[in-house]
Motif scaffolding. Sequence first.
Motif, PDB file in Angstrom:
ATOM      1  N   ILE A  29      42.258  42.485  56.635  1.00 38.82           N
ATOM      2  CA  ILE A  29      42.642  41.551  57.693  1.00 38.82           C
ATOM      3  C   ILE A  29      41.403  40.985  58.384  1.00 38.82           C
ATOM      4  N   GLY A  30      40.384  41.817  58.566  1.00 32.44           N
ATOM      5  CA  GLY A  30      39.150  41.354  59.211  1.00 32.44           C
ATOM      6  C   GLY A  30      38.435  40.264  58.419  1.00 32.44           C
ATOM      7  N   LEU A  31      38.576  40.298  57.114  1.00 32.04           N
ATOM      8  CA  LEU A  31      37.938  39.272  56.282  1.00 32.04           C
ATOM      9  C   LEU A  31      38.922  38.183  55.848  1.00 32.04           C
ATOM     10  N   ALA A  32      40.010  38.049  56.586  1.00 28.06           N
ATOM     11  CA  ALA A  32      41.003  36.976  56.384  1.00 28.06           C
ATOM     12  C   ALA A  32      41.577  36.978  54.966  1.00 28.06           C
ATOM     13  N   TYR A  33      41.903  38.160  54.468  1.00 24.24           N
ATOM     14  CA  TYR A  33      42.551  38.341  53.163  1.00 24.24           C
ATOM     15  C   TYR A  33      41.715  37.866  51.979  1.00 24.24           C
ATOM     16  N   THR A  34      40.437  37.589  52.196  1.00 24.77           N
ATOM     17  CA  THR A  34      39.542  37.192  51.110  1.00 24.77           C
ATOM     18  C   THR A  34      39.395  38.292  50.055  1.00 24.77           C
ATOM     19  N   PRO A  35      39.322  39.575  50.437  1.00 25.87           N
ATOM     20  CA  PRO A  35      39.199  40.618  49.410  1.00 25.87           C
ATOM     21  C   PRO A  35      40.367  40.634  48.418  1.00 25.87           C
ATOM     22  N   LEU A  36      41.555  40.247  48.871  1.00 24.84           N
ATOM     23  CA  LEU A  36      42.701  40.230  47.954  1.00 24.84           C
ATOM     24  C   LEU A  36      42.543  39.143  46.893  1.00 24.84           C
ATOM     25  N   MET A  37      42.006  38.006  47.286  1.00 22.67           N
ATOM     26  CA  MET A  37      41.750  36.933  46.310  1.00 22.67           C
ATOM     27  C   MET A  37      40.651  37.362  45.338  1.00 22.67           C
ATOM     28  N   LEU A  38      39.629  38.034  45.855  1.00 21.12           N
ATOM     29  CA  LEU A  38      38.563  38.517  44.973  1.00 21.12           C
ATOM     30  C   LEU A  38      39.096  39.583  44.011  1.00 21.12           C
ATOM     31  N   MET A  39      40.000  40.430  44.479  1.00 21.84           N
ATOM     32  CA  MET A  39      40.601  41.442  43.597  1.00 21.84           C
ATOM     33  C   MET A  39      41.457  40.790  42.522  1.00 21.84           C
ATOM     34  N   PHE A  40      42.158  39.731  42.880  1.00 13.93           N
ATOM     35  CA  PHE A  40      42.957  39.002  41.898  1.00 13.93           C
ATOM     36  C   PHE A  40      42.063  38.466  40.781  1.00 13.93           C
ATOM     37  N   ILE A  41      40.947  37.884  41.166  1.00 17.65           N
ATOM     38  CA  ILE A  41      39.999  37.354  40.182  1.00 17.65           C
ATOM     39  C   ILE A  41      39.402  38.494  39.356  1.00 17.65           C
ATOM     40  N   LEU A  42      39.050  39.611  40.009  1.00 20.39           N
ATOM     41  CA  LEU A  42      38.504  40.766  39.294  1.00 20.39           C
ATOM     42  C   LEU A  42      39.513  41.324  38.301  1.00 20.39           C
ATOM     43  N   HIS A  43      40.780  41.372  38.684  1.00 24.25           N
ATOM     44  CA  HIS A  43      41.814  41.858  37.761  1.00 24.25           C
ATOM     45  C   HIS A  43      41.982  40.935  36.554  1.00 24.25           C
ATOM     46  N   ILE A  44      41.903  39.649  36.760  1.00 24.99           N
ATOM     47  CA  ILE A  44      41.991  38.702  35.638  1.00 24.99           C
ATOM     48  C   ILE A  44      40.804  38.892  34.694  1.00 24.99           C
ATOM     49  N   ILE A  45      39.601  39.033  35.257  1.00 30.28           N
ATOM     50  CA  ILE A  45      38.410  39.256  34.428  1.00 30.28           C
ATOM     51  C   ILE A  45      38.535  40.565  33.655  1.00 30.28           C
ATOM     52  N   THR A  46      39.011  41.613  34.319  1.00 34.39           N
ATOM     53  CA  THR A  46      39.196  42.906  33.660  1.00 34.39           C
ATOM     54  C   THR A  46      40.220  42.801  32.538  1.00 34.39           C
ATOM     55  N   LEU A  47      41.295  42.095  32.778  1.00 34.06           N
ATOM     56  CA  LEU A  47      42.309  41.903  31.739  1.00 34.06           C
ATOM     57  C   LEU A  47      41.740  41.165  30.536  1.00 34.06           C
ATOM     58  N   ILE A  48      40.976  40.132  30.772  1.00 26.51           N
ATOM     59  CA  ILE A  48      40.389  39.366  29.673  1.00 26.51           C
ATOM     60  C   ILE A  48      39.425  40.234  28.867  1.00 26.51           C
ATOM     61  N   PHE A  49      38.548  40.983  29.548  1.00 27.89           N
ATOM     62  CA  PHE A  49      37.625  41.867  28.834  1.00 27.89           C
ATOM     63  C   PHE A  49      38.383  42.934  28.042  1.00 27.89           C
ATOM     64  N   SER A  50      39.440  43.478  28.624  1.00 30.57           N
ATOM     65  CA  SER A  50      40.219  44.500  27.924  1.00 30.57           C
ATOM     66  C   SER A  50      40.897  43.934  26.689  1.00 30.57           C
ATOM     67  N   LEU A  51      41.448  42.743  26.809  1.00 32.55           N
ATOM     68  CA  LEU A  51      42.104  42.135  25.654  1.00 32.55           C
ATOM     69  C   LEU A  51      41.108  41.777  24.559  1.00 32.55           C
ATOM     70  N   ILE A  52      39.946  41.315  24.939  1.00 36.57           N
ATOM     71  CA  ILE A  52      38.939  40.959  23.939  1.00 36.57           C
ATOM     72  C   ILE A  52      38.440  42.196  23.206  1.00 36.57           C
ATOM     73  N   GLN A  53      38.151  43.266  23.942  1.00 35.66           N
ATOM     74  CA  GLN A  53      37.580  44.465  23.312  1.00 35.66           C
ATOM     75  C   GLN A  53      38.607  45.301  22.566  1.00 35.66           C
ATOM     76  N   ASP A  54      39.825  45.328  23.037  1.00 38.62           N
ATOM     77  CA  ASP A  54      40.843  46.178  22.419  1.00 38.62           C
ATOM     78  C   ASP A  54      41.962  45.372  21.787  1.00 38.62           C
ATOM     79  N   LYS A  55      41.657  44.151  21.386  1.00 35.46           N
ATOM     80  CA  LYS A  55      42.703  43.244  20.929  1.00 35.46           C
ATOM     81  C   LYS A  55      43.480  43.805  19.747  1.00 35.46           C
ATOM     82  N   LYS A  56      42.778  44.230  18.720  1.00 38.40           N
ATOM     83  CA  LYS A  56      43.471  44.677  17.516  1.00 38.40           C
ATOM     84  C   LYS A  56      44.319  45.907  17.778  1.00 38.40           C
ATOM     85  N   SER A  57      43.751  46.918  18.384  1.00 39.64           N
ATOM     86  CA  SER A  57      44.500  48.164  18.579  1.00 39.64           C
ATOM     87  C   SER A  57      45.628  47.980  19.584  1.00 39.64           C
ATOM     88  N   ALA A  58      45.390  47.215  20.652  1.00 35.75           N
ATOM     89  CA  ALA A  58      46.426  47.049  21.673  1.00 35.75           C
ATOM     90  C   ALA A  58      47.616  46.270  21.122  1.00 35.75           C
TER      91      ALA A  58
END
Length: 89
Positions: A29-58
């Motif tokens: 709340i002190g940072l005006a919900y900016t950390p939640l937007m940054l977490m959303f972006i971090l989760h998207i980046i993490t998902l993309i890296f996970s799909l790229i590295q584990d694409k075949k097995s997943a």
Amino acid sequence: MKSSTVLKWISGGLEAFWGFPIIGGTFVIGLAYTPLMLMFILHIITLIFSLIQDKKSAWKYTWNHYIRNCLDSNIRYAYAYFDCGVSND
């Protein structure tokens, strides 16, 4: 260690921090919900890296699991419907 694993640990650690009601809530709340937007972006980046590295097995595991469950349930249904001891004579 894979980069997707490192990103998952970072995401999980930050999620744990945001999860504390007083500390995380005050910070978000002190940072005006900016950390939640940054977490959303971090989760998207993490998902993309996970799909790229584990694409075949997943994808292989997901489709094999889906097809096996689908066929298994259809076979059970057919067995229960046609082999219930009722004669069609």
